[in-house]
Write an enzyme that holds these catalytic residues in place. Sequence first.
Site, PDB file in Angstrom:
ATOM      1  N   TYR A   1      68.298  59.684  51.460  1.00 30.40           N
ATOM      2  CA  TYR A   1      69.300  60.632  52.177  1.00 30.40           C
ATOM      3  C   TYR A   1      70.634  59.966  51.867  1.00 30.40           C
ATOM      4  CZ  TYR A   1      69.066  56.571  55.776  1.00 30.40           C
ATOM      5  OH  TYR A   1      68.924  55.680  56.533  1.00 30.40           O
TER       6      TYR A   1
ATOM      7  N   LYS B   1      74.842  62.893  56.844  1.00 29.25           N
ATOM      8  CA  LYS B   1      73.747  62.357  55.948  1.00 29.25           C
ATOM      9  C   LYS B   1      73.059  63.685  55.424  1.00 29.25           C
ATOM     10  CE  LYS B   1      72.513  58.557  59.227  1.00 29.25           C
ATOM     11  NZ  LYS B   1      71.392  58.241  60.158  1.00 29.25           N
TER      12      LYS B   1
ATOM     13  N   HIS C   1      69.974  57.335  65.289  1.00 27.88           N
ATOM     14  CA  HIS C   1      70.865  56.400  64.582  1.00 27.88           C
ATOM     15  C   HIS C   1      72.335  57.011  64.542  1.00 27.88           C
ATOM     16  CE1 HIS C   1      67.321  53.942  62.903  1.00 27.88           C
ATOM     17  NE2 HIS C   1      67.521  53.632  63.936  1.00 27.88           N
TER      18      HIS C   1
ATOM     19  N   LYS D   1      65.019  47.268  67.416  1.00 26.63           N
ATOM     20  CA  LYS D   1      66.379  47.998  67.624  1.00 26.63           C
ATOM     21  C   LYS D   1      66.299  49.329  68.223  1.00 26.63           C
ATOM     22  CE  LYS D   1      69.703  50.244  64.739  1.00 26.63           C
ATOM     23  NZ  LYS D   1      70.413  50.581  63.502  1.00 26.63           N
ATOM     24  N   ASP D   2      65.127  50.005  67.980  1.00 27.38           N
ATOM     25  CA  ASP D   2      65.059  51.367  68.315  1.00 27.38           C
ATOM     26  C   ASP D   2      64.437  51.370  69.727  1.00 27.38           C
ATOM     27  OD1 ASP D   2      66.286  52.539  66.412  1.00 27.38           O
ATOM     28  OD2 ASP D   2      64.408  52.956  65.187  1.00 27.38           O
TER      29      ASP D   2
END
Length: 193
Positions: free
Chosen positions: A135, A75, A65, A172-173
Amino acid sequence: MTVADIREIGFGEVMEIVPVRHTDDRGFFSETFNVRTLRQAGIDVEFVQDNHSFSRPTGTLRGLHFQKPPMAQGKLVRVTSGEIFDVAVDIRLGSPTFGNWAGIVISADKWNQLYVPPGFAHGFVTLTANTEVIYKVTEFYSPEHDRSIRFDDPQIGIDWPLTNGPPQLSDKDANAPLLSQSDTGFEFAGSVK
């Protein structure tokens, strides 16, 4: 944040950070974030949002991502329960390490963290069940800038430690494009350390 160690992971900008844990018979205390300590290590950013994910099965893979500029995110990733294999991929066009990846195990036991700056895609796979990842990010979530790259892109060639069969993926992935099909929006602007 008192740290035991800060070191580069594969690229000059991706850093592993290990905060000190002060333990006694009651348990432990640890300062997990201190802006002054990070600035002294060359990580001079402002975090604006905290995210928390829980993954029930081992082999849950989230990523790769990133958010495109102008909403690019750095991040700071840590694990509060369980263990992950965490990966950063250089997606800056023109970078001498474009498409290269670096990965480390982050765990609640090791108490380490990973800083992934803007210009890198990020992903992880859980190595234990019931894993929690927290995160901090340097930019707010923006659906119109949110992007993914295939976790198994052969151009990148990440050696994911998938010991229990195929990973658990979101739609999505599973349907993310390859890096070669992605307009990342990042240009390399400096020298790699």
